[in-house]
Design a protein around this motif. Structure first.
Motif, short mmCIF file in Angstrom:
data_model
loop_
_atom_site.label_atom_id
_atom_site.label_comp_id
_atom_site.label_asym_id
_atom_site.label_seq_id
_atom_site.Cartn_x
_atom_site.Cartn_y
_atom_site.Cartn_z
N ARG A 190 33.39 -6.63 34.25
CA ARG A 190 32.18 -5.97 33.73
C ARG A 190 31.16 -5.80 34.87
N VAL A 191 30.54 -4.67 34.90
CA VAL A 191 29.50 -4.45 35.92
C VAL A 191 28.11 -4.69 35.34
N GLU A 192 27.99 -4.59 34.00
CA GLU A 192 26.68 -4.84 33.38
C GLU A 192 26.40 -6.34 33.45
N GLY A 193 25.21 -6.67 33.89
CA GLY A 193 24.84 -8.09 34.01
C GLY A 193 25.50 -8.76 35.21
N ASN A 194 26.28 -8.00 35.94
CA ASN A 194 26.92 -8.52 37.15
C ASN A 194 25.94 -8.33 38.31
N VAL A 195 25.42 -9.42 38.80
CA VAL A 195 24.31 -9.35 39.75
C VAL A 195 24.70 -8.59 41.02
N VAL A 196 25.98 -8.77 41.45
CA VAL A 196 26.40 -8.11 42.68
C VAL A 196 26.24 -6.59 42.55
N ALA A 244 38.70 -7.51 43.75
CA ALA A 244 38.27 -8.92 43.77
C ALA A 244 36.76 -9.00 43.93
N ASP A 245 36.14 -10.01 43.29
CA ASP A 245 34.71 -10.28 43.47
C ASP A 245 34.38 -10.40 44.96
N SER A 246 35.25 -11.08 45.69
CA SER A 246 34.98 -11.33 47.11
C SER A 246 34.84 -10.02 47.89
N LEU A 247 35.61 -9.01 47.49
CA LEU A 247 35.51 -7.73 48.19
C LEU A 247 34.21 -7.01 47.89
N VAL A 248 33.82 -7.03 46.61
CA VAL A 248 32.54 -6.41 46.24
C VAL A 248 31.41 -7.13 46.96
N LYS A 249 31.51 -8.45 46.97
CA LYS A 249 30.47 -9.24 47.63
C LYS A 249 30.41 -8.95 49.12
N LEU A 275 34.19 -13.71 33.09
CA LEU A 275 35.50 -13.51 32.45
C LEU A 275 36.48 -12.81 33.38
N HIS A 276 35.98 -12.42 34.55
CA HIS A 276 36.84 -11.74 35.53
C HIS A 276 37.56 -12.82 36.35
N LEU A 277 38.64 -13.40 35.71
CA LEU A 277 39.26 -14.58 36.30
C LEU A 277 40.32 -14.20 37.33
N LYS A 336 32.43 0.39 41.26
CA LYS A 336 32.24 0.02 39.84
C LYS A 336 33.47 0.39 39.01
N ALA A 337 33.94 1.64 39.21
CA ALA A 337 35.09 2.13 38.44
C ALA A 337 36.32 1.25 38.71
N HIS A 338 36.53 0.95 39.98
CA HIS A 338 37.67 0.11 40.37
C HIS A 338 37.56 -1.27 39.73
N TYR A 339 36.39 -1.85 39.78
CA TYR A 339 36.15 -3.19 39.23
C TYR A 339 36.42 -3.19 37.72
N GLN A 340 35.97 -2.13 37.05
CA GLN A 340 36.12 -2.04 35.59
C GLN A 340 37.60 -1.87 35.20
N ARG A 341 38.32 -1.10 36.03
CA ARG A 341 39.77 -0.91 35.80
C ARG A 341 40.53 -2.21 36.01
N GLY A 342 40.06 -3.01 36.93
CA GLY A 342 40.83 -4.19 37.38
C GLY A 342 41.44 -3.92 38.73
N GLY A 343 41.65 -5.00 39.48
CA GLY A 343 42.28 -4.86 40.79
C GLY A 343 41.31 -5.00 41.95
#
Lengths: 331, 331
Positions: free
Chosen positions: A234-240, A267-272, A225-227, A258-265
């Motif tokens: 969401r970080v729960e169930g997020n394999v990365v 990108a998946d690509s950066l976490v990856k 849902l993180h489009l 995690k906090a940044h991802y949950q807030r928004g802003g």
């Protein structure tokens, strides 16, 4: 010094899930335990009779994985099950101590029979494998057996047999084993499925190339849902994030991400990118060590032969003791 | 030269029933066959776990009986099953080739389970013994297996496994066995029951003393309606005549005695006198030979050890071949 028995079925190369679930623990255990590591080719045959080549080739693959992650043949005895015939002998005598109905009640066997769609056509070797496993454990007088929750009934079955033998002997010939249930959570597959499994094709092998790692991380399941980057994720169930929790040495940084991802802003690509770096760093030395070893397979074969010799000597002593309890051999 | 596999469970000394049913045949077969004779102590354990001492002591008794009746260790390989661990190994791999439901359908197993009142508490070792027996037969690549009619399903089970292995190997690694069904009628017990059996206490052992033979003949079942000497008597079902048929060398005399008995005027005691003479003459040299051998049990032990070594070497070759079919051991 307590004895540990552990091992793997050689049905494919080992992956990160094996590392997290058991290999890293073995590397620790070998320092202050007498550790036997069984490559269970004979047991793998029980449901792979149509593909013996797979088992044959994966014995060396698994051995390479062991050595590459730091299992030290000077500290651990690595051996090939089918080359220790004493185990089949012990298994044979244990079969007199277990009833058919007791085997039918074994929850692990029940579940696995269902999973494999065997129904009535269960091979006898598969049906009786708890007895064979009990023989493996008892042969080495293991104090500790690392298992998953689902394998607890196997230890129970082993200890029933051990107590039966000891009762007949009227002394402690065999050793009751203790299950060492892992406290480490299971590493999910890269597709988000609960379990990393080669049959699901959602693994990262310990010998994976840089490219394979890179592709696996790119394919990794995140939050569907993180489009948009600015959406909260969401970080729960997020394999990365599950992997970052396990492999990233900087827990503060992971918490921040995690906090940044949950807030928004974020990108998946950066976490990856963070995860890929960590996984590349983690797997590079393992891969390189593995490649080096693979250039000298005769060394690996010799290591297995020596380990198997050691294992045979130990198992043979136990078999002699058990046969003596039953009066076999004295005539 | 064809190979024969045969043997006995060492649960007691052997008796005249064994002699008529199998031992005399073995003495003949050894001349022009490669004969392996297995003392099945491991198999006897499957339903004698409460009495291992009985099995232990009877290994030597059975070996003495073999030698005493003329089985020649130079012509036959006599060996102790539990000392050939290769058999358990073969058994272990064969278990992958048979399904649980196939075992459940084995009529011999069904019947024996009923006889032993096992119901649901069948020891796994007993349930799977057709597989272990198949391993015994296949290990020696036996062409011929002397059996009773009731054992035919065991040979069928063996050959199913043999064919399965050969199909996997795509060549004849193992040998299909042929059942050699005895044409000799079964010797009745001295009480007139169809079968001589130590559990019924109606046997004459091969090592019986002159007194024991005399008492057994005196107790022997005749025609219960032959009350007065002059009454006509029945020879059918009359154990004394059954034995005379088997053991008396002078068939004309036996025919004459039968006619006289049927007419009336021949006392049971007189017929028994004939039989006792014949049985004493038959068993005396066996008993004497047996007593002589029993004075040098170390010779018997050595004979068993040498036979067991020979048997191990043969079985080990077969196990290696079968493991090679499954790709085990090559890594």
């Amino acid at each position: 010094m307590k004895t540990v028995l552990t091992g793997d079925r050689p049905t494919g190369p080992l992956h990160l899930g094996h590392y997290v679930g058991s290999l890293q623990n073995r590397v620790k255990l070998q320092k202050d335990h007498r550790q036997f590591i069984l490559i269970a080719d004979a047991q793998a045959l029980t449901d792979n009779f149509d593909n013996t080549e797979k088992i044959r080739t994966n014995i060396l693959e698994v051995a390479l994985d062991y050595l590459a992650v730091g299992i030290d043949p000077k500290q651990s005895t690595i051996f090939v099950q089918s080359q220790v015939p004493e185990l089949t002998e012990l298994s044979f005598y244990f079969m007199n101590l277990v009833t058919v109905s007791r085997l039918e009640r074994n929850p692990t066997v029940k579940e696995e029979i269902k999973q494999r769609n065997f129904e009535r056509d269960i091979p006898v070797g598969f049906f009786t494998y708890p007895i064979s496993q009990a023989a493996d454990i008892a042969a080495f007088k293991a104090h500790l057996v690392p298992v998953g929750e689902d394998q607890l009934p196997m230890i129970e079955q082993t200890n029933e047999i051990v107590r039966r033998v000891n009762r007949i002997a009227d002394r402690a010939v065999l050793m009751e084993a203790e299950a060492m249930v892992s406290t480490v959570g299971r590493l999910p597959g890269i597709d988000g499925k609960a379990k990393m499994s080669k049959s699901l094709g959602n693994t990262i092998n310990l010998g994976a190339s840089a490219d394979e790692i890179s592709r696996a991380v790119k394919k990794m399941y995140t939050d569907p849902l993180h489009l948009a980057v600015n959406d909260p994720g969401r970080v729960e169930g997020n394999v990365v994030f599950s992997y970052l929790d396990v492999f990233h040495p900087d827990t503060a940084l992971v918490a921040e991400l995690k906090a940044h991802y949950q807030r928004g802003g974020l990108a998946d690509s950066l976490v990856k990118k963070h995860l890929e770096e960590v996984l590349q760093d983690f797997l590079r030395p393992i891969r390189e060590h593995r490649a080096l070893l693979a250039q000298d397979l005769n060394y690996v074969r010799d290591m297995l032969r020596i380990g198997t010799q050691t294992a045979r000597a130990v198992a043979a002593t136990t078999v002699d003791e058990v046969k003596d309890v039953f009066g076999l051999g004295r005539f």
